[in-house]
Scaffold this motif. Structure first.
Motif, PDB file in Angstrom:
ATOM      1  N   MET A  11       0.828  -1.198   0.000  1.00 58.22           N
ATOM      2  CA  MET A  11       0.000   0.000   0.000  1.00 58.22           C
ATOM      3  C   MET A  11       0.868   1.257   0.000  1.00 58.22           C
ATOM      4  SD  MET A  11      -2.979  -1.283   2.663  1.00 58.22           S
ATOM      5  CE  MET A  11      -3.974   0.183   2.542  1.00 58.22           C
ATOM      6  N   ALA A  12       1.963   1.239   0.756  1.00 60.58           N
ATOM      7  CA  ALA A  12       2.867   2.388   0.806  1.00 60.58           C
ATOM      8  C   ALA A  12       3.490   2.643  -0.565  1.00 60.58           C
ATOM      9  CB  ALA A  12       3.961   2.145   1.851  1.00 60.58           C
ATOM     10  N   ALA A  13       3.835   1.567  -1.269  1.00 58.49           N
ATOM     11  CA  ALA A  13       4.429   1.718  -2.597  1.00 58.49           C
ATOM     12  C   ALA A  13       3.441   2.370  -3.566  1.00 58.49           C
ATOM     13  CB  ALA A  13       4.857   0.352  -3.125  1.00 58.49           C
ATOM     14  N   LEU A  14       2.184   1.989  -3.470  1.00 58.18           N
ATOM     15  CA  LEU A  14       1.159   2.587  -4.338  1.00 58.18           C
ATOM     16  C   LEU A  14       0.939   4.058  -3.998  1.00 58.18           C
ATOM     17  CD1 LEU A  14      -1.426  -0.344  -4.423  1.00 58.18           C
ATOM     18  CD2 LEU A  14       0.020   0.442  -6.297  1.00 58.18           C
ATOM     19  N   VAL A  15       0.975   4.368  -2.709  1.00 58.88           N
ATOM     20  CA  VAL A  15       0.819   5.762  -2.280  1.00 58.88           C
ATOM     21  C   VAL A  15       1.985   6.608  -2.793  1.00 58.88           C
ATOM     22  CG1 VAL A  15       0.790   7.313  -0.285  1.00 58.88           C
ATOM     23  CG2 VAL A  15      -0.571   5.213  -0.252  1.00 58.88           C
ATOM     24  N   ASP A  16       3.200   6.087  -2.651  1.00 61.82           N
ATOM     25  CA  ASP A  16       4.385   6.821  -3.122  1.00 61.82           C
ATOM     26  C   ASP A  16       4.350   7.043  -4.632  1.00 61.82           C
ATOM     27  OD1 ASP A  16       5.307   6.882  -0.546  1.00 61.82           O
ATOM     28  OD2 ASP A  16       6.626   5.127  -0.764  1.00 61.82           O
ATOM     29  N   ALA A  17       3.718   6.096  -5.344  1.00 64.97           N
ATOM     30  CA  ALA A  17       3.635   6.218  -6.793  1.00 64.97           C
ATOM     31  C   ALA A  17       2.463   7.087  -7.236  1.00 64.97           C
ATOM     32  CB  ALA A  17       3.522   4.831  -7.420  1.00 64.97           C
ATOM     33  N   GLY A  18       1.695   7.557  -6.258  1.00 71.62           N
ATOM     34  CA  GLY A  18       0.553   8.406  -6.577  1.00 71.62           C
ATOM     35  C   GLY A  18      -0.599   7.662  -7.225  1.00 71.62           C
ATOM     36  N   ARG A  19      -0.681   6.361  -6.978  1.00 73.14           N
ATOM     37  CA  ARG A  19      -1.744   5.552  -7.578  1.00 73.14           C
ATOM     38  C   ARG A  19      -2.857   5.284  -6.569  1.00 73.14           C
ATOM     39  NH1 ARG A  19       1.080   0.310  -9.827  1.00 73.14           N
ATOM     40  NH2 ARG A  19      -1.132  -0.158 -10.290  1.00 73.14           N
ATOM     41  N   SER A  20      -4.076   5.295  -7.052  1.00 68.75           N
ATOM     42  CA  SER A  20      -5.206   4.975  -6.192  1.00 68.75           C
ATOM     43  C   SER A  20      -5.365   3.461  -6.103  1.00 68.75           C
ATOM     44  CB  SER A  20      -6.496   5.588  -6.752  1.00 68.75           C
ATOM     45  OG  SER A  20      -6.787   5.084  -8.029  1.00 68.75           O
ATOM     46  N   PHE A  21      -5.992   2.973  -5.038  1.00 72.26           N
ATOM     47  CA  PHE A  21      -6.194   1.542  -4.878  1.00 72.26           C
ATOM     48  C   PHE A  21      -7.374   1.294  -3.953  1.00 72.26           C
ATOM     49  CE2 PHE A  21      -3.152   2.995  -1.741  1.00 72.26           C
ATOM     50  CZ  PHE A  21      -3.623   2.440  -0.554  1.00 72.26           C
ATOM     51  N   ASP A  22      -7.876   0.078  -4.015  1.00 72.09           N
ATOM     52  CA  ASP A  22      -9.012  -0.322  -3.190  1.00 72.09           C
ATOM     53  C   ASP A  22      -8.481  -0.913  -1.886  1.00 72.09           C
ATOM     54  OD1 ASP A  22     -11.310  -1.288  -2.042  1.00 72.09           O
ATOM     55  OD2 ASP A  22     -11.948  -2.495  -3.759  1.00 72.09           O
ATOM     56  N   ALA A  23      -8.517  -0.137  -0.827  1.00 75.93           N
ATOM     57  CA  ALA A  23      -7.988  -0.605   0.457  1.00 75.93           C
ATOM     58  C   ALA A  23      -8.760  -1.807   0.971  1.00 75.93           C
ATOM     59  CB  ALA A  23      -8.033   0.532   1.482  1.00 75.93           C
ATOM     60  N   GLN A  24     -10.069  -1.826   0.715  1.00 70.29           N
ATOM     61  CA  GLN A  24     -10.887  -2.936   1.201  1.00 70.29           C
ATOM     62  C   GLN A  24     -10.429  -4.259   0.589  1.00 70.29           C
ATOM     63  OE1 GLN A  24     -13.213  -2.567   3.606  1.00 70.29           O
ATOM     64  NE2 GLN A  24     -13.367  -4.794   3.653  1.00 70.29           N
ATOM     65  N   ALA A  25     -10.023  -4.224  -0.675  1.00 68.80           N
ATOM     66  CA  ALA A  25      -9.531  -5.447  -1.331  1.00 68.80           C
ATOM     67  C   ALA A  25      -8.258  -5.944  -0.655  1.00 68.80           C
ATOM     68  CB  ALA A  25      -9.277  -5.180  -2.815  1.00 68.80           C
ATOM     69  N   PHE A  26      -7.387  -5.017  -0.265  1.00 69.39           N
ATOM     70  CA  PHE A  26      -6.172  -5.398   0.453  1.00 69.39           C
ATOM     71  C   PHE A  26      -6.513  -6.038   1.800  1.00 69.39           C
ATOM     72  CE2 PHE A  26      -3.885  -2.610  -2.484  1.00 69.39           C
ATOM     73  CZ  PHE A  26      -2.684  -3.297  -2.645  1.00 69.39           C
ATOM     74  N   PHE A  27      -7.460  -5.427   2.513  1.00 69.54           N
ATOM     75  CA  PHE A  27      -7.831  -5.945   3.836  1.00 69.54           C
ATOM     76  C   PHE A  27      -8.467  -7.338   3.720  1.00 69.54           C
ATOM     77  CE2 PHE A  27      -8.445  -1.242   5.040  1.00 69.54           C
ATOM     78  CZ  PHE A  27      -7.086  -1.122   5.270  1.00 69.54           C
ATOM     79  N   PHE A  28      -9.295  -7.506   2.686  1.00 67.90           N
ATOM     80  CA  PHE A  28      -9.951  -8.800   2.495  1.00 67.90           C
ATOM     81  C   PHE A  28      -8.908  -9.875   2.180  1.00 67.90           C
ATOM     82  CE2 PHE A  28     -11.881 -12.010  -0.288  1.00 67.90           C
ATOM     83  CZ  PHE A  28     -12.919 -12.442   0.526  1.00 67.90           C
ATOM     84  N   SER A  29      -7.978  -9.546   1.287  1.00 72.36           N
ATOM     85  CA  SER A  29      -6.932 -10.504   0.934  1.00 72.36           C
ATOM     86  C   SER A  29      -6.059 -10.838   2.145  1.00 72.36           C
ATOM     87  CB  SER A  29      -6.057  -9.944  -0.190  1.00 72.36           C
ATOM     88  OG  SER A  29      -6.815  -9.757  -1.368  1.00 72.36           O
ATOM     89  N   TYR A  30      -5.786  -9.818   2.953  1.00 71.31           N
ATOM     90  CA  TYR A  30      -4.983 -10.021   4.154  1.00 71.31           C
ATOM     91  C   TYR A  30      -5.677 -11.011   5.101  1.00 71.31           C
ATOM     92  CZ  TYR A  30      -3.230  -9.041   8.852  1.00 71.31           C
ATOM     93  OH  TYR A  30      -2.743  -9.167  10.122  1.00 71.31           O
ATOM     94  N   THR A  31      -6.972 -10.796   5.303  1.00 72.88           N
ATOM     95  CA  THR A  31      -7.730 -11.676   6.189  1.00 72.88           C
ATOM     96  C   THR A  31      -7.705 -13.113   5.702  1.00 72.88           C
ATOM     97  OG1 THR A  31      -9.218  -9.857   6.796  1.00 72.88           O
ATOM     98  CG2 THR A  31      -9.987 -12.093   7.229  1.00 72.88           C
ATOM     99  N   MET A  32      -7.959 -13.316   4.411  1.00 76.75           N
ATOM    100  CA  MET A  32      -7.989 -14.669   3.864  1.00 76.75           C
ATOM    101  C   MET A  32      -6.599 -15.303   3.877  1.00 76.75           C
ATOM    102  SD  MET A  32     -11.122 -15.139   3.376  1.00 76.75           S
ATOM    103  CE  MET A  32     -11.002 -16.741   2.595  1.00 76.75           C
ATOM    104  N   ASP A  33      -5.566 -14.519   3.582  1.00 74.70           N
ATOM    105  CA  ASP A  33      -4.208 -15.057   3.591  1.00 74.70           C
ATOM    106  C   ASP A  33      -3.803 -15.517   4.989  1.00 74.70           C
ATOM    107  OD1 ASP A  33      -3.961 -14.587   0.905  1.00 74.70           O
ATOM    108  OD2 ASP A  33      -2.836 -12.722   1.124  1.00 74.70           O
ATOM    109  N   VAL A  34      -4.075 -14.680   5.970  1.00 71.97           N
ATOM    110  CA  VAL A  34      -3.718 -15.036   7.352  1.00 71.97           C
ATOM    111  C   VAL A  34      -4.489 -16.269   7.800  1.00 71.97           C
ATOM    112  CG1 VAL A  34      -3.837 -14.284   9.755  1.00 71.97           C
ATOM    113  CG2 VAL A  34      -3.035 -12.700   7.998  1.00 71.97           C
ATOM    114  N   PHE A  35      -5.783 -16.281   7.507  1.00 70.41           N
ATOM    115  CA  PHE A  35      -6.604 -17.442   7.899  1.00 70.41           C
ATOM    116  C   PHE A  35      -6.074 -18.718   7.244  1.00 70.41           C
ATOM    117  CE2 PHE A  35     -10.133 -20.350   7.110  1.00 70.41           C
ATOM    118  CZ  PHE A  35     -10.610 -20.534   8.390  1.00 70.41           C
ATOM    119  N   GLY A  36      -5.748 -18.620   5.952  1.00 73.00           N
ATOM    120  CA  GLY A  36      -5.245 -19.796   5.248  1.00 73.00           C
ATOM    121  C   GLY A  36      -3.922 -20.289   5.794  1.00 73.00           C
TER     122      GLY A  36
END
Length: 206
Positions: A177-202
């Motif tokens: 997320m920090a890399a995307l912010v530094d690059a001035g790119r927008s992103f879907d934070a919710q998608a990151f959080f969802f992926s994080y949750t599933m990755d950790v659970f898995g």
């Protein structure tokens, strides 16, 4: 045979005389009535109730911002009262839903009266292909059996390792997320959080 033919002829005349649009209208009304949102009573005040639809329209429009939707009405109730969310009678929530926001209400459901709040087929049927008949969908003795097995997993060493795993994955997500912010790119934070949750659970579960 003459009587039978006469009876069939009379029935055909009756059917032919029925107003088609009227029949369609009656069937539509009956269908809407059968799935109409229930009127729910709770101490708190939820979304505006409309005949048949209940609060379905507002709930559907808030699909992408459900946390804000729940926060809005919980805040209006000063986080003190359970409030109703009556939706169309289809799927998992065909009996409507109550939003519980107080520690006392949560304790009442999950501890003091746990056996009275069963999941039933309303929950099991839609998610059985995904969750099967494990701890998340079972009730009674079957739930207690699964709980005994699950409790053995939560040892001190397991929780310590799970914490390290969650922290490592959080660092990875934060870096992306920090890399995307530094690059001035927008992103879907919710998608990151969802992926994080599933990755950790898995990683923890398997």
């Amino acid at each position: 045979m003459g009587v039978l033919e006469a009876g069939l002829g009379a029935a055909a005349d009756v059917i032919a005389g029925i107003n088609g649009p009227l029949v369609v209208a009656v069937l539509v009304i009956y269908f809407l009535y059968s799935i109409s949102a229930p009127r729910l009573t709770a101490p708190g005040v939820g979304p505006t109730y409309y005949p048949i639809l209940g609060s379905t329209v507002e709930a559907v429009l808030a699909t992408d911002t459900l946390p804000d939707f729940f926060l809005k009405y919980s805040r209006q109730n000063n986080f003190k009262y359970t409030w109703p969310n009556p939706t169309l009678g289809v799927g998992m929530f065909r009996l409507g839903a109550f939003v519980v926001v107080t520690p006392a209400a949560v304790k009442h459901i999950l501890k003091d009266n746990f056996e009275k709040y069963e999941k039933t087929e309303l929950l099991r049927e839609p998610v059985k292909e995904l969750l099967g008949s494990g701890i998340f969908t079972s009730d009674g003795p079957e739930w207690k059996f699964h709980r005994k097995i699950a409790v053995q997993m939560f040892s001190r060493s397991f929780l310590r390792q799970a914490t390290f795993t969650a922290a490592d994955e959080a660092c990875k997500v934060s870096a992306k997320m920090a890399a995307l912010v530094d690059a001035g790119r927008s992103f879907d934070a919710q998608a990151f959080f969802f992926s994080y949750t599933m990755d950790v659970f898995g990683l923890i579960a398997f």
